[in-house]
Design a protein around this motif. Sequence first.
Motif, PDB file in Angstrom:
ATOM      1  N   LEU A  39       0.838  -1.197   0.000  1.00  0.00           N
ATOM      2  CA  LEU A  39       0.000   0.000   0.000  1.00  0.00           C
ATOM      3  C   LEU A  39       0.873   1.247   0.000  1.00  0.00           C
ATOM      4  N   VAL A  40       1.982   1.223   0.736  1.00  0.00           N
ATOM      5  CA  VAL A  40       2.932   2.340   0.710  1.00  0.00           C
ATOM      6  C   VAL A  40       3.422   2.566  -0.711  1.00  0.00           C
ATOM      7  N   VAL A 223      14.228   3.720  -3.618  1.00  0.00           N
ATOM      8  CA  VAL A 223      13.751   2.612  -2.788  1.00  0.00           C
ATOM      9  C   VAL A 223      13.682   3.003  -1.315  1.00  0.00           C
ATOM     10  N   ILE A 224      14.472   4.005  -0.924  1.00  0.00           N
ATOM     11  CA  ILE A 224      14.445   4.407   0.487  1.00  0.00           C
ATOM     12  C   ILE A 224      13.127   5.073   0.852  1.00  0.00           C
ATOM     13  N   ASN A 225      12.412   5.642  -0.133  1.00  0.00           N
ATOM     14  CA  ASN A 225      11.128   6.271   0.183  1.00  0.00           C
ATOM     15  C   ASN A 225      10.131   5.266   0.740  1.00  0.00           C
ATOM     16  N   VAL A 226      10.181   4.042   0.191  1.00  0.00           N
ATOM     17  CA  VAL A 226       9.294   2.987   0.679  1.00  0.00           C
ATOM     18  C   VAL A 226       9.852   2.362   1.950  1.00  0.00           C
ATOM     19  N   ALA A 227      11.176   2.200   1.998  1.00  0.00           N
ATOM     20  CA  ALA A 227      11.798   1.526   3.143  1.00  0.00           C
ATOM     21  C   ALA A 227      11.967   2.438   4.354  1.00  0.00           C
ATOM     22  N   ASP A 228      11.924   3.746   4.137  1.00  0.00           N
ATOM     23  CA  ASP A 228      12.191   4.702   5.216  1.00  0.00           C
ATOM     24  C   ASP A 228      11.255   4.546   6.417  1.00  0.00           C
ATOM     25  N   GLY A 351       8.675  -2.043  -2.961  1.00  0.00           N
ATOM     26  CA  GLY A 351       7.564  -2.712  -2.300  1.00  0.00           C
ATOM     27  C   GLY A 351       7.747  -4.219  -2.281  1.00  0.00           C
ATOM     28  N   GLY A 352       8.247  -4.774  -3.400  1.00  0.00           N
ATOM     29  CA  GLY A 352       8.512  -6.203  -3.453  1.00  0.00           C
ATOM     30  C   GLY A 352       9.720  -6.599  -2.625  1.00  0.00           C
ATOM     31  N   LEU A 353      10.783  -5.778  -2.661  1.00  0.00           N
ATOM     32  CA  LEU A 353      11.989  -6.094  -1.901  1.00  0.00           C
ATOM     33  C   LEU A 353      11.721  -6.163  -0.403  1.00  0.00           C
ATOM     34  N   LEU A 354      10.864  -5.256   0.088  1.00  0.00           N
ATOM     35  CA  LEU A 354      10.577  -5.248   1.519  1.00  0.00           C
ATOM     36  C   LEU A 354       9.799  -6.485   1.979  1.00  0.00           C
ATOM     37  N   LEU A 355       9.216  -7.204   1.022  1.00  0.00           N
ATOM     38  CA  LEU A 355       8.522  -8.439   1.390  1.00  0.00           C
ATOM     39  C   LEU A 355       9.491  -9.580   1.664  1.00  0.00           C
ATOM     40  N   VAL A 356      10.719  -9.480   1.126  1.00  0.00           N
ATOM     41  CA  VAL A 356      11.671 -10.595   1.243  1.00  0.00           C
ATOM     42  C   VAL A 356      12.934 -10.226   2.004  1.00  0.00           C
ATOM     43  N   MET A 357      13.132  -8.963   2.315  1.00  0.00           N
ATOM     44  CA  MET A 357      14.331  -8.554   3.056  1.00  0.00           C
ATOM     45  C   MET A 357      14.022  -7.345   3.919  1.00  0.00           C
ATOM     46  N   GLY A 358      14.917  -7.054   4.843  1.00  0.00           N
ATOM     47  CA  GLY A 358      14.725  -5.952   5.768  1.00  0.00           C
ATOM     48  C   GLY A 358      15.067  -4.611   5.153  1.00  0.00           C
TER      49      GLY A 358
END
Length: 398
Positions: A39-40, A223-228, A351-358
Motif C-alpha cells: 500500500l505504501v 527505494v528508500i522512500n518505501v523503506a524509510d 515494495g517487493g523487496l521489503l517483502l523478502v528482506m529488511g
Amino acid sequence: MRGNRDLFIVAAGVGVSEFGNALTLLVLLFWATPISSLLVAAILVAELLPFVLGAPLAGLLVDRLPNRRLLTAGVLCQGGAIAAIAPLMGQPAFVVALVLLFGCGRAVAQPSMSALVPHIAGEEHSTRAYALIGTTRSVGNIAGVTGGAVLAGFFGHPAALLMNGATFFVYAVLLAFMRSERRPTGEHSARPSALAGVRHVRQDAVLFAAILGLACFVGATVVINVADPAFVRFVLHGNEFLLGAMQACWMVGIIVGNRLAARLTSVSQLAHALAITGVTTGVAVLIPATFPFVAAAVIGWFIGGVSNGVDNVTMNAIVRLRTPEAMRGRAFAAVGSMVTGANLLGTAAAGGLLLVMGPRAVFAIGGTGALLVGVACLVFVRRALEREKSPAEAGLSP
C-alpha cells in the motif's frame, strides 16, 4: 532578482503548498505502513504515474496554453484531490485513486512552473530563480515534516489532510496576483508534436547523458522512500516524529545544495555537478545502511539532501540552456517523465523487496546502485562534452 515580485509570489506559493504536501505524505505513509508495504508503494506509484504516462500531453499543453493559468489549474486539482482524501481514509482504494488525481494536477503544474520561471526572472537569472524556488520548497517541506507531525498528532490525520488541501488553494490565490505570463506562440506546423521534447532530449548527447544518469540513480535511490518508514519503525525503533526529523535533515541539506548549485553557470559545470550527485547520494544512503543509528541516519540524510538540492537545480538549468524556448514545456515534461519513470520503477521494486528482506538491506542495494550509476554518469557526461568540444575546436583551427 531583487524586487522581483512575481518570483517571490511563486516561491511563497511553492513553500506553502509544499508544507501541506510534506504533511500529507508523512500522514499517508505512516498510515499505510502497518497495513502493507504494498500500500505504501501503491500510494507513491499513484502520485508518480501521471508524470510518466501524461508527460507528452502535459508538455504539449505547456507549449500551447498560457502557463500561469495552466499552473493555477494544476494547483487547484491537487488541492481538491488531497482535501477529498480526508473523509475516505477508511477506504484504501479511494485514497490511492485520489492520490492518482493529485499526481495528474502535479504533472501539469511542474513543467508549467519550470517553463514560466525564465519569463519571471529573466534568462540570465533563471538558475538563481530555480535555486530560490527550491529553497522555499525545502523550507515548506521542513515545516511539513516537523510542525506537521505535531499537528497530525494533535488534530488527527483527516484534519491534517484538510490543512494540506487548503495550502494549495492559498497557492492558487497567490498566483492570481502575478503579472508575468508565458504565452506560447506555438510552432509553424498546425499539429505540433507532443513527442518533440522526448526527441530533443534523446538527440542532445550532453543532455541525454546527464538526464539518463540522473534517472538511473534516482531509480536506485528512491527505494528508500518505501523503506524509510519501516527503517524508522523497526530498525531505529522510532515514531512519526523521528521520521519527520530525518526527512527534515534531508530538506535542510537541499537548501544548502540549492545555494551551492545557484553559483553554477556553464553547461559543463551543471552536467558534472549533476553526475557527481549520484555518487554522493549513494554514499549518503549507505551510511545508515552500514551504521543503523540515529546519528548516522541524520548525517547520511543531510548529505543526501545536499546532493538532491544540487541535482534539482542543475536539472532545470541544463534543460533550459540546451532547449529552444518554444519547446521547453515539452522538454521539461520529457525530462520529468524519464526521471519519474525511473522513480516509479524503483518505488514498485522497493515494495517487493521489503517483502523478502529488511529495510537495511534495501538501503544497501539502493545506495550501492546510486554510487555505481553516478560514476558511470560522470564518465558518459565527460565523453559527451569532449565530443561536443572537439568539432568546435576543429572548426576554429586554421
